[in-house]
Design a protein around this motif. Structure first.
Motif, short mmCIF file in Angstrom:
data_model
loop_
_atom_site.label_atom_id
_atom_site.label_comp_id
_atom_site.label_asym_id
_atom_site.label_seq_id
_atom_site.Cartn_x
_atom_site.Cartn_y
_atom_site.Cartn_z
N ALA A 57 23.82 79.53 40.55
CA ALA A 57 23.94 78.15 41.01
C ALA A 57 25.35 77.85 41.49
O ALA A 57 26.32 78.56 41.17
CB ALA A 57 23.56 77.20 39.87
N GLY A 58 25.46 76.78 42.27
CA GLY A 58 26.76 76.36 42.76
C GLY A 58 27.71 76.08 41.60
O GLY A 58 27.31 75.55 40.56
N GLY A 59 28.97 76.43 41.78
CA GLY A 59 29.95 76.21 40.73
C GLY A 59 29.95 77.25 39.65
O GLY A 59 30.62 77.09 38.62
N ALA A 251 32.46 60.32 27.30
CA ALA A 251 32.13 60.06 28.70
C ALA A 251 31.61 61.31 29.38
O ALA A 251 30.72 61.24 30.24
CB ALA A 251 33.37 59.54 29.43
N LEU A 252 32.15 62.47 29.01
CA LEU A 252 31.67 63.72 29.59
C LEU A 252 30.19 63.93 29.32
O LEU A 252 29.44 64.40 30.17
CB LEU A 252 32.45 64.90 29.02
N ALA A 253 29.76 63.60 28.11
CA ALA A 253 28.37 63.84 27.71
C ALA A 253 27.41 62.91 28.42
O ALA A 253 26.20 63.16 28.42
CB ALA A 253 28.24 63.68 26.19
N ARG A 254 27.90 61.83 29.07
CA ARG A 254 26.97 60.85 29.65
C ARG A 254 26.28 61.27 30.94
O ARG A 254 25.13 60.83 31.12
CB ARG A 254 27.70 59.52 29.87
N PRO A 255 26.78 61.96 31.92
CA PRO A 255 28.10 62.60 32.03
C PRO A 255 29.07 61.71 32.81
O PRO A 255 28.71 60.63 33.26
CB PRO A 255 27.78 63.86 32.82
N SER A 256 30.28 62.22 33.01
CA SER A 256 31.31 61.48 33.74
C SER A 256 30.97 61.44 35.23
O SER A 256 30.11 62.18 35.72
CB SER A 256 32.67 62.16 33.55
N GLN A 257 31.68 60.56 35.96
CA GLN A 257 31.42 60.42 37.39
C GLN A 257 31.72 61.73 38.12
O GLN A 257 30.99 62.12 39.04
CB GLN A 257 32.29 59.30 37.97
N ALA A 258 32.79 62.41 37.72
CA ALA A 258 33.14 63.67 38.39
C ALA A 258 32.05 64.71 38.21
O ALA A 258 31.70 65.45 39.14
CB ALA A 258 34.47 64.19 37.85
N ASP A 261 29.06 63.67 40.36
CA ASP A 261 29.31 63.99 41.78
C ASP A 261 29.10 65.46 42.06
O ASP A 261 28.51 65.86 43.08
CB ASP A 261 30.73 63.57 42.16
N PHE A 262 29.61 66.30 41.16
CA PHE A 262 29.43 67.75 41.34
C PHE A 262 27.95 68.13 41.33
O PHE A 262 27.49 68.89 42.19
CB PHE A 262 30.18 68.50 40.23
N LEU A 263 27.21 67.62 40.36
CA LEU A 263 25.80 67.97 40.24
C LEU A 263 25.02 67.52 41.47
O LEU A 263 24.15 68.26 41.97
CB LEU A 263 25.21 67.34 38.98
N VAL A 264 25.30 66.32 41.95
CA VAL A 264 24.60 65.83 43.14
C VAL A 264 24.94 66.70 44.35
O VAL A 264 24.05 67.15 45.09
CB VAL A 264 24.97 64.35 43.40
N ARG A 265 26.22 66.95 44.55
CA ARG A 265 26.65 67.70 45.74
C ARG A 265 26.16 69.13 45.72
O ARG A 265 25.71 69.66 46.75
CB ARG A 265 28.18 67.64 45.83
N GLU A 266 26.23 69.78 44.55
CA GLU A 266 25.94 71.21 44.50
C GLU A 266 24.48 71.54 44.20
O GLU A 266 24.01 72.63 44.50
CB GLU A 266 26.82 71.87 43.44
N TYR A 328 16.73 72.12 30.77
CA TYR A 328 17.83 71.96 31.71
C TYR A 328 19.17 72.08 30.99
O TYR A 328 19.25 71.86 29.77
CB TYR A 328 17.74 70.59 32.39
N HIS A 329 20.19 72.38 31.76
CA HIS A 329 21.55 72.36 31.24
C HIS A 329 21.81 70.96 30.67
O HIS A 329 21.38 69.95 31.25
CB HIS A 329 22.52 72.68 32.38
N PRO A 330 22.49 70.84 29.50
CA PRO A 330 22.64 69.52 28.87
C PRO A 330 23.30 68.47 29.77
O PRO A 330 22.90 67.31 29.76
CB PRO A 330 23.48 69.82 27.62
N MET A 331 24.30 68.86 30.57
CA MET A 331 24.94 67.88 31.45
C MET A 331 24.02 67.50 32.60
O MET A 331 23.99 66.33 33.02
CB MET A 331 26.27 68.43 31.97
N LEU A 332 23.27 68.46 33.10
CA LEU A 332 22.31 68.16 34.15
C LEU A 332 21.20 67.25 33.62
O LEU A 332 20.81 66.28 34.27
CB LEU A 332 21.71 69.47 34.70
#
Length: 874
Positions: A57-59, A251-258, A261-266, A328-332
Motif C-alpha cells: 500500500a501507499g506509504g 488525537a492520533l487515534a481518532r485519527p488526526s487530520q494529517a 489526509d494521508f489515508l484519503v490521498r493514498e 482493517y488497520h486501526p487508524m484506517l
C-alpha cells in the motif's frame, strides 16, 4: 564479449558504474533497515532472479527503501530509475526515459515499427555491457498502457543475465508474473516485511522528538502497526504538540487530520463510490467475514473483496476455525468509523443491530455486545442479557461483559441481576472475599429497583449465590433457606447452577445423601442442555461427595471424568477443573501412588483478585493438598512442612468448614511430626480444635501427638470412641484409629494383631496405603505379622512392598544372590532343588544360606524367614 556472472558480490564491483539517474530526493534521513537491504542484495546478485517485485500500500516505504539501497549498497552497478506517471503515451515515454537513464543512443526506425522494437533495441544495447545493471520501475501500478506492458514483459523475459529489474508499486501491474514464478525468475518481497519493528518505530520517532518515552513509542507502534508513512506522520504530529503529548496521542487515534489526509490521498480517493461505501459499512465490526460483509453491504461482498485484494488494499486476515476473518488497520478503521457517523443516526444504528444479530447467530455474544450497546432502545440489549449474560459468566467471559456494561451503560450495570452475576463470577474464580460484598450490593439493589429479569430468577440466584459464598468462605449455611422441593425457574442454566451451589450447602450441613441427589439432578440438566461448564461443576462436586463419604476410588474416577468432559468440550481452566485435578492427585496419594507433577502445580495455582492480592484458584482446601503433595517430594522437608502448616492455618482462618476441612488436619500433623516439630503440630491441633470442634479427624490428630510423645495409654483413650464406631466414620479415620490402637499395644500381640487386621480390612476396600506409611511402627508391626494375616496377607504384602514404607535397616545388606535364595525359601524346596532351579552347585547355595543366617542373626530356615519378614526383605 563475456559478461561477469550475476553471483559476484555487489561490493566487489565498486567503481564500475555511472551515477544513478532519476534517483528521488528525500527530505529526511531514512533509518537503516538492514534485513530488507540484504533481501534486495540477494535478489540483485542471484543469477536466477530476473525480477524483484515489491508491492504494498501507499506509504509502505517502497520508494524510500529502494532509494536508501541505491545510496548504501548499490555501488558497482549501473542503475536506472524510472517513476511511472499517469500520462498518455506511456510506451514511448517508458523506453525513451530508460534510454536516457542508461545512456543508450536512439536509433532511427520507421514510423510503423513494431511495438516491441524499442524493447529489443534496449536489450541489444544492454547485452553488450559488462557492468551489472539494476533497473528500478517505481509506481509500476500506474503502468496501464497495453503496448507499454507488452514491451515490459518482453524486456523482462529476454533480459540478459547482467540485468535485474526491481518493480515497485501498490499492486501488481498486469503482467503474466506466473510465468516468471514458474521459471524461478521472480522474487517477491512480502508487504508485511515493510512494516517497522518497535525498535525502528522508536528510531523514527526520536528523529523528530528525542524525549519520547518508551510507553509513548509503544502507543505509536500499536496505533500505526509499523506502517512507515503513518509512523513518520505520527512522530511529526507529536513533535508539534510539545509537552501535551497525551492529548496528541489521543488525537492520533481518532485519527488526526494529517493521518486522515494521508489515508484519503493514498488509499481512498482512487476507489469507486461503491467500494468506499463497502469499506464504511464493514468498518462497523472489529473484524468481519465475507458473510457478515454481505449482511452489512447488501450482497456483493465477494466481488468487492476480490477488488480490494487485487489492488493490495491494507486488509489483514486470520483463520478462526474454518472461517476467514478480515480486519482493517486501526487508524484506517478509525477514519472509516468517522465516515460511518456521517451516514445518519438511523443508518448507523441499523448497521449495529445487523452486526449484533449476525454475531449472536455466529455464537459470538461478547463480540455482539458493543453493537447492542450502540443500537437503539433497551429491547435488543435486555433480550441479549436475558439470553446470554449468564452463559458468558459460566464460560469465563464475565469480566468482559461487566467491563462493557460499566463503561457504556452504568445504569444497566446497576441492575440486581447484573450484580448477582458479578457475585457468581467471583465464585467461579474461587474468590469468596469479593463475592460476599458484591452479594450484599445485589440485595440492596433488589430493595430499590425491579430487575428486567423475572423475580424467580433473582430469588433463586440470590439463595444459590449466598450458599456458594458461604461454603467457599467457611461460613455457616444453616440460615440459608432451601425450599423442598427445590424451586426451579425453567431456565436450565440458572436451575443447574443453583442446584450445584445448594448441593454443596447440603454437604456442609452433613447431608451428603441429599447433596448427591441434587448434583445428579444438576448433571442431568447440564448434559441435556449441553452446558459443559455446569456439567464439569456437577461432576467435580459429585467427586467431592464421594470423597466425603469415603469412596476414594469413586472420587478419583469422578474427578477424572470431570477433566475428560472439560477436555472434550474445551472448557477453559477454572476452579472446578483445578479442584478435579487436586482430588485425583489426592486419591492417588492416599492409594500410595505418586501424582503427576502437573496436578500438584494445578493445586497451587493462584488467582489475582481485583485489589491485587492473590488467592488459591480452587480454594484453600486444594492449596493444602498441593502443599502436602509437595512436601512428599521436597528435598528440604522442614521448609516444605512450614509451607504446609502456613497453608493449613490460612484454611482455618479463611475457609474452615468442619465437614470439609478437618480431614486435612491429620496429614499435616503427620508431616510436622516427621520433621520433628511436635510443638508446632500441637499448636496447629489446638487451633483446629477451637475452629472445627472435636471431630473424628481432630481426635486422630490428637492421638498422633500422644503417640509421638510415647503415651500409649493416652493414645488408646483417644482412639477408643472411634474404634467403637469404625464402621460409621470416614474410612481413613477408622484406619488411623485401628493402626494407632495396634501400635499402642507393643506388649499385647493379640490386641496389636486385632488392630492391624481391622485396619487392613477397611483399607483393602479402597486400597488405602497412606495411613500405613504415616503411622510410625505400623510397617514394622506389619512385617512381624507377615504371612500370619490370612485373607489380609495379599493387601498386607502390597503395603509392605511400597517403596516409601518406613523401615530402619537392622542387618547388613544382603547380596543379590543371597536375596534370590532367601525369596525361594518360603516355597519349602530343598537345598538341592534350589540349586537345580538356579543352575548352580549345592555348595554355592549352602554358602549363600550361611551368609543369610549370619546377617540375619538366625540359626534355622524358619528363624531366617521370620526375621526377613519383620525387616521387609520378603
Amino acid at each position: 564479449m563475456s559478461t561477469p556472472p550475476r553471483s559476484v558480490p555487489l561490493a566487489a564491483m565498486k567503481g564500475l558504474g555511472r551515477p544513478t539517474a532519476g534517483l528521488p530526493r528525500l527530505s529526511f534521513q531514512p533509518i537503516d533497515r538492514p534485513v530488507l537491504l540484504d533481501r534486495i542484495d540477494r535478489a540483485a546478485s542471484d543469477p536466477h532472479t530476473r525480477v524483484l517485485l515489491i508491492c504494498a500500500a501507499g506509504g509502505s516505504g517502497k520508494t524510500i527503501l529502494l532509494t536508501d539501497w541505491m545510496r548504501r549498497r548499490a555501488s558497482g552497478v549501473e542503475v536506472a530509475w524510472l517513476t511511472v506517471s499517469q500520462v498518455s503515451g506511456q510506451s514511448r515515454l517508458l523506453w525513451s526515459t530508460l534510454r536516457t537513464r542508461l545512456a543508450v543512443p536512439e536509433t532511427p526506425r520507421p514510423g510503423n515499427a513494431a511495438p516491441l522494437a524499442e524493447a529489443i533495441h534496449l536489450l541489444d544495447a544492454l547485452s553488450e555491457r559488462p557492468t551489472p545493471v539494476v533497473l528500478v520501475i517505481d509506481d509500476a501500478h500506474l503502468l496501464t498502457d497495453p503496448v507499454a506492458l507488452a514491451g515490459l514483459e518482453y524486456f523482462l523475459t529476454h533480459a540478459p543475465n547482467t540485468v535485474t529489474a526491481i518493480v515497485a508499486g501498490r499492486f501488481d501491474p498486469p503482467v503474466r508474473w506466473h510465468n516468471f514464478e514458474l521459471a524461478g525468475q521472480l522474487t517477491r518481497m512480502p508487504a508485511g516485511l515493510l512494516a517497522m519493528s518497535h525498535e525502528q518505530v522508536a528510531q523514527v520517532c526520536r528523529q523528530h522528538l528525542p524525549s519520547l518515552t518508551v510507553d509513548e513509542v509503544r502507543t505509536v507502534a500499536n496505533l500505526t502497526r509499523g506502517w512507515p508513512a503513518l509512523v513518520r506522520i505520527s512522530a511529526i504530529h507529536l513533535a508539534g504538540h510539545g509537552r501535551n503529548r497525551a492529548a496528541a496521542l489521543t488525537a492520533l487515534a481518532r485519527p488526526s487530520q494529517a493521518v486522515s489526509d494521508f489515508l484519503v490521498r493514498e488509499l481512498i480517493e482512487t476507489l469507486s463510490p461503491e467500494l468506499r461505501l463497502f469499506l464504511t459499512y464493514t468498518s462497523i465490526p472489529d473484524s468481519f467475514t465475507e458473510q457478515l460483509a454481505d449482511e452489512l453491504a447488501g450482497g456483493g461482498a465477494a466481488h468487492r473483496m476480490y477488488e480490494l485484494d487485487r489492488i493490495n488494499f491494507p486488509l489483514t486476515h486470520e483463520l478462526r476455525g474454518d472461517e476467514l476473518w478480515f480486519s482493517y488497520h486501526p487508524m484506517l478503521r478509525s477514519y472509516l468509523r468517522t465516515e460511518a457517523n456521517r451516514l445518519g443516526i438511523e443508518t448507523l444504528r441499523d448497521l449495529h443491530v445487523r452486526t449484533a444479530a449476525w454475531l449472536r447467530h455466529a455464537d459470538q455474544p461478547l463480540a455482539a455486545l458493543p453493537h447492542l450497546l450502540a443500537g437503539p432502545g433497551e429491547t435488543h440489549l435486555q433480550r441479549f442479557l436475558i439470553d446470554a449474560a449468564l452463559e458468558l459468566v459460566l464460560e469465563g467471559r464475565g469480566c468482559g461483559l461487566f467491563a462493557a456494561l460499566h463503561s457504556l451503560r452504568p445504569d444497566l450495570a446497576d441492575d440486581p441481576y447484573i450484580w448477582l452475576l458479578c457475585a457468581m463470577n467471583a465464585l467461579l474464580y474461587g474468590d469468596a472475599a469479593d463475592a460476599l460484598p458484591i452479594l450484599e450490593v445485589a440485595r440492596m439493589r433488589q430493595a430499590r429497583r425491579v430487575s428486567f429479569v423475572p423475580a424467580s430468577w433473582i430469588e433463586l440466584l440470590t439463595v444459590a449465590t449466598a450458599a456458594g459464598a458461604a461454603v467457599m468462605a467457611g461460613r455457616a449455611v444453616c440460615g440459608i433457606a432451601m425450599r423442598e422441593p427445590l424451586q426451579t425457574t425453567g431456565n436450565a442454566d440458572i436451575d443447574c447452577y443453583a442446584t450445584n451451589q445448594l448441593a454443596m450447602a447440603a454437604f456442609v450441613r452433613g447431608d451428603i445423601t441429599r447433596g448427591a441427589e441434587l448434583l445428579h439432578s444438576a448433571l442431568a440438566v447440564a448434559e441435556h442442555s449441553g452446558r459443559a461448564r455446569l456439567a464439569v461443576q456437577a461432576v467435580t462436586r459429585l467427586a467431592t461427595a464421594a470423597g466425603l463419604a469415603g469412596g476414594i476410588t469413586a472420587m478419583r474416577e469422578r474427578a477424572d471424568r470431570a477433566l475428560a468432559i472439560a477436555a472434550e468440550h474445551a472448557v477453559p481452566d477454572n476452579p472446578d477443573t483445578t479442584l478435579s485435578l487436586t482430588m485425583s492427585a489426592l486419591a492417588a496419594y492416599l492409594q500410595g501412588e505418586w501424582p503427576d507433577p502437573a496436578q500438584v502445580d494445578a493445586a497451587l495455582t493462584v488467582h489475582s483478585r481485583q485489589d491485587g492480592s492473590s488467592v488459591p484458584a480452587a480454594g484453600w482446601h486444594a492449596h493444602v493438598v498441593g502443599q502436602l503433595l509437595t512436601f512428599e517430594r521436597a528435598a528440604d522437608k522442614s521448609a516444605a512442612a512450614d509451607a504446609l502448616r502456613h497453608s493449613m492455618l490460612e484454611l482455618l482462618d479463611k475457609q474452615a468448614v468442619p465437614m470439609m476441612s478437618s480431614g486435612l488436619v491429620p496429614p499435616v500433623v503427620w508431616a510436622l511430626l516427621r520433621v520433628h516439630e511436635p510443638h508446632t503440630a500441637r499448636l496447629l491441633v489446638e487451633r483446629a480444635r477451637r475452629t472445627l470442634g472435636d471431630t473424628a479427624d481432630i481426635m486422630i490428630a490428637r492421638a498422633a501427638l500422644t503417640h509421638a510423645a510415647n503415651s500409649p495409654a493416652a493414645t488408646r483413650a483417644l482412639v477408643r470412641p472411634l474404634i467403637d464406631n469404625s464402621d460409621t466414620i470416614h474410612p481413613t479415620n477408622a484406619i488411623f484409629a485401628w493402626l494407632l490402637f495396634a501400635v499402642s499395644h507393643p506388649e499385647q500381640p493379640l490386641k496389636a494383631r486385632e488392630g492391624m487386621e481391622n485396619a487392613l480390612r477397611i483399607a483393602a476396600r479402597e486400597k488405602l496405603v497412606r495411613p500405613f506409611l504415616d503411622v510410625p511402627q505400623a510397617i514394622r508391626l506389619l512385617d512381624s505379622l507377615a504371612g500370619q494375616l490370612g485373607r489380609h496377607d495379599v493387601f498386607a504384602d502390597f503395603v509392605r512392598r511400597h517403596p516409601k514404607a518406613p523401615r530402619s535397616t537392622e542387618h547388613p545388606t544382603l547380596t543379590t544372590a543371597e536375596v534370590t535364595v532367601l525369596r525361594l525359601l518360603p516355597s519349602g524346596r530343598t537345598t538341592q532343588h534350589i540349586a537345580n532351579d538356579l543352575g548352580v552347585s549345592i555348595n554355592t547355595v549352602k554358602t549363600h544360606l550361611r551368609g543369610i543366617y549370619t546377617k540375619l542373626g538366625a540359626n534355622t530356615r524358619v528363624d531366617a524367614l521370620e526375621r526377613a519378614r519383620r525387616t521387609g526383605l520378603i
